[in-house]
Scaffold this active site. Structure first.
Site, PDB file in Angstrom:
ATOM      1  N   ASP A   1       0.850  -1.201   0.000  1.00 24.66           N
ATOM      2  CA  ASP A   1       0.000   0.000   0.000  1.00 24.66           C
ATOM      3  C   ASP A   1       0.885   1.250   0.000  1.00 24.66           C
ATOM      4  O   ASP A   1       0.558   2.276  -0.630  1.00 24.66           O
ATOM      5  CB  ASP A   1      -0.902  -0.020   1.256  1.00 24.66           C
ATOM      6  CG  ASP A   1      -2.238   0.651   1.034  1.00 24.66           C
ATOM      7  OD1 ASP A   1      -2.244   1.748   0.466  1.00 24.66           O
ATOM      8  OD2 ASP A   1      -3.275   0.092   1.440  1.00 24.66           O
TER       9      ASP A   1
ATOM     10  N   HIS B   1       2.014   3.223  -3.249  1.00 23.57           N
ATOM     11  CA  HIS B   1       1.250   4.352  -3.822  1.00 23.57           C
ATOM     12  C   HIS B   1       1.853   5.678  -3.367  1.00 23.57           C
ATOM     13  O   HIS B   1       1.943   6.627  -4.136  1.00 23.57           O
ATOM     14  CB  HIS B   1      -0.207   4.327  -3.322  1.00 23.57           C
ATOM     15  CG  HIS B   1      -1.036   3.192  -3.819  1.00 23.57           C
ATOM     16  ND1 HIS B   1      -1.314   2.977  -5.137  1.00 23.57           N
ATOM     17  CD2 HIS B   1      -1.695   2.212  -3.134  1.00 23.57           C
ATOM     18  CE1 HIS B   1      -2.115   1.920  -5.266  1.00 23.57           C
ATOM     19  NE2 HIS B   1      -2.358   1.434  -4.063  1.00 23.57           N
TER      20      HIS B   1
ATOM     21  N   HIS C   1      -9.021  -3.503   7.058  1.00 26.96           N
ATOM     22  CA  HIS C   1      -7.940  -2.696   6.474  1.00 26.96           C
ATOM     23  C   HIS C   1      -8.443  -1.261   6.427  1.00 26.96           C
ATOM     24  O   HIS C   1      -9.419  -0.968   5.729  1.00 26.96           O
ATOM     25  CB  HIS C   1      -7.645  -3.243   5.067  1.00 26.96           C
ATOM     26  CG  HIS C   1      -6.718  -2.429   4.230  1.00 26.96           C
ATOM     27  ND1 HIS C   1      -5.411  -2.806   3.969  1.00 26.96           N
ATOM     28  CD2 HIS C   1      -6.889  -1.266   3.535  1.00 26.96           C
ATOM     29  CE1 HIS C   1      -4.832  -1.939   3.164  1.00 26.96           C
ATOM     30  NE2 HIS C   1      -5.715  -0.985   2.882  1.00 26.96           N
TER      31      HIS C   1
ATOM     32  N   HIS D   1      -7.868   3.188   6.313  1.00 29.17           N
ATOM     33  CA  HIS D   1      -7.026   4.324   5.895  1.00 29.17           C
ATOM     34  C   HIS D   1      -7.354   5.503   6.790  1.00 29.17           C
ATOM     35  O   HIS D   1      -8.500   5.681   7.210  1.00 29.17           O
ATOM     36  CB  HIS D   1      -7.260   4.663   4.418  1.00 29.17           C
ATOM     37  CG  HIS D   1      -6.492   3.764   3.491  1.00 29.17           C
ATOM     38  ND1 HIS D   1      -5.225   4.054   3.062  1.00 29.17           N
ATOM     39  CD2 HIS D   1      -6.813   2.559   2.952  1.00 29.17           C
ATOM     40  CE1 HIS D   1      -4.781   3.069   2.280  1.00 29.17           C
ATOM     41  NE2 HIS D   1      -5.732   2.142   2.194  1.00 29.17           N
TER      42      HIS D   1
ATOM     43  N   TYR E   1     -11.032   6.618  -3.519  1.00 31.62           N
ATOM     44  CA  TYR E   1      -9.886   5.708  -3.398  1.00 31.62           C
ATOM     45  C   TYR E   1      -8.633   6.424  -2.910  1.00 31.62           C
ATOM     46  O   TYR E   1      -8.176   7.369  -3.566  1.00 31.62           O
ATOM     47  CB  TYR E   1      -9.566   5.167  -4.803  1.00 31.62           C
ATOM     48  CG  TYR E   1      -9.670   3.702  -4.888  1.00 31.62           C
ATOM     49  CD1 TYR E   1     -10.832   3.114  -5.331  1.00 31.62           C
ATOM     50  CD2 TYR E   1      -8.606   2.903  -4.502  1.00 31.62           C
ATOM     51  CE1 TYR E   1     -10.936   1.742  -5.398  1.00 31.62           C
ATOM     52  CE2 TYR E   1      -8.710   1.541  -4.560  1.00 31.62           C
ATOM     53  CZ  TYR E   1      -9.869   0.968  -5.006  1.00 31.62           C
ATOM     54  OH  TYR E   1      -9.967  -0.375  -5.062  1.00 31.62           O
TER      55      TYR E   1
HETATM   56  C1  LIG Z   1      -5.675  -0.317  -5.798  1.00 32.04           C
HETATM   57  C2  LIG Z   1      -5.540  -1.377  -4.760  1.00 32.04           C
HETATM   58  C3  LIG Z   1      -5.750  -0.781  -3.396  1.00 32.04           C
HETATM   59  O1  LIG Z   1      -4.666   0.049  -3.055  1.00 32.04           O
HETATM   60  C4  LIG Z   1      -5.965  -1.883  -2.383  1.00 32.04           C
HETATM   61  C5  LIG Z   1      -6.103  -1.287  -1.034  1.00 32.04           C
HETATM   62  O2  LIG Z   1      -5.197  -1.307  -0.241  1.00 32.04           O
HETATM   63  C6  LIG Z   1      -7.335  -0.585  -0.699  1.00 32.04           C
HETATM   64  O3  LIG Z   1      -8.339  -0.689  -1.423  1.00 32.04           O
HETATM   65  O4  LIG Z   1      -7.325   0.104   0.336  1.00 32.04           O
HETATM   66 MN   LIG Z   2      -5.286   0.297   1.190  1.00 35.22          MN
END
Ligand SMILES: CC[C@H](O)CC(=O)C(=O)O
Ligand SMILES: [Mn+2]
Length: 341
Positions: free
Chosen positions: A16, A19, A196, A198, A287
């Protein structure tokens, strides 16, 4: 350090986090991070392009180093930790999965949009046939109601997944929404549940704790928040908080802190924090991996990156539609130019 673990942490900085550094990992960086994670007794670490196996492309961002070389490097220094790979069907194929397995990856995480679990069947079955531990990874979980999430998770379970994750790709979920989702999965599935997060709304830790309280056993984190957007639940902080709560992670806190401070911080171009743009990701439900793409487009078209992100959120653009970022930026720039005439 061994013994019982109440939760199993997967460290995602080496995937991750790709990115956040425009996919510029070197073999040396990955080797150093992986070795330190292994010494800290982190059970799993994910290594791949940010968009998963085969993500290196003009659309998603070219990798500096072939991801198979990065996976090999991580595997070569792991004595205890298992290396995981992420695969988004359509970006990666079963061929890359087989290759990752051949060079030592032990866990496959098959990721789909929250409403598209059916495209994971072939990949989950292949991973299981290869003898890999297999995770279904339902991205952008905030975009569908809980009943839909349960339906999609059950599909992944029926294909053979050992674990299904609620993935808050945009960092948009609120703690009560995480709680509701994890509880529903616990009620309807027999396999382990993961979370997971963010940190775009500064809720990654609160959401993770809500998930753990509801029974999630698989938890993702990124050391020093080295993940997309404002990063993920900060692993070394999670280990410390769990320790205070009496939740056994089996991870060495000091070793994680040292890794964060001395190995990962120097990799970052700037410290991971909640900036105006990462905040908008969480606020508008976009995203996290779109952040750098939107910033580049804003610069190119001379517009505010927040306007692009808010519009992407309104259009419910999902992973794989990165080309829409340019479309939206061009449209906004055109409208501004028209209004100025
Ligand atoms: C583009 C894939 C993405 O980064 C997967 C991920 O970690 C998420 O959706 O948070
Ligand atoms: Mn992610």
């Amino acid at each position: 350090m061994t013994g019982q673990r109440d939760i199993l942490i997967t460290e995602v900085a080496l995937r991750d986090g790709s990115h956040a550094i425009a996919h510029q990992y070197t073999v040396e960086q990955v080797t150093n991070v992986a070795r330190a994670l292994d010494e800290a007794n982190v059970p799993y670490m994910e290594v791949a392009h940010g968009d998963g196996l085969s993500g290196s492309s003009l659309q998603y961002g070219l990798s500096r180093t072939d991801e198979m070389k990065l996976i090999e490097a991580a595997v070569s220094v792991c004595k205890h930790s298992k290396v995981a790979v992420l695969l988004l069907p359509g970006i990666g194929t079963v061929n890359e999965l087989k290759e990752a397995h051949r060079i030592g990856a032990k866990m496959a995480r098959i990721a789909t949009h929250i409403t598209e679990a059916d495209i994971s069947k072939q990949h989950i079955e292949m991973a299981k046939n290869l003898g890999m531990e297999t995770v279904g990874f339902l991205m952008m979980s905030h975009m569908a109601p809980t009943e839909k999430l349960v339906e999609q998770a059950k599909l992944m379970e029926s294909y053979g997944a050992d674990v299904v994750y609620v993935v808050d790709s945009a960092g948009a979920l609120l703690p009560h929404e995480v709680r509701e989702r994890i509880r529903a999965l616990r009620d309807h599935l027999s396999i382990d549940i993961g979370f997971h997060g963010h940190n775009n709304l500064s809720l990654a830790m609160a959401n993770t704790l809500a998930a753990i309280e509801e029974g999630a056993k698989r938890i993702d984190g990124s050391v020093r928040c080295l993940g997309a957007g404002a990063g993920n639940t900060q692993t070394e902080v999670l280990v410390a908080v769990c320790d205070r709560l009496g939740i056994q992670t089996g991870v060495d806190i000091y070793k994680m802190m040292d890794l964060a401070e001395h190995i990962v911080a120097p990799i970052l171009n700037s410290p991971q924090e909640i900036t105006k743009d990462s905040l908008v990701l969480g606020y508008a439900g976009v995203y996290s991996s779109f952040l750098l793409h939107a910033q580049r487009a804003a610069k190119k078209f001379g517009i505010d990156s927040r306007d692009i992100l808010v519009e992407l959120g309104k259009r419910k653009v999902v992973g794989g539609q990165e080309d829409m970022i340019i479309d939206v930026a061009a449209e906004i720039a055109g409208q501004k130019a028209g209004a100025a005439v």
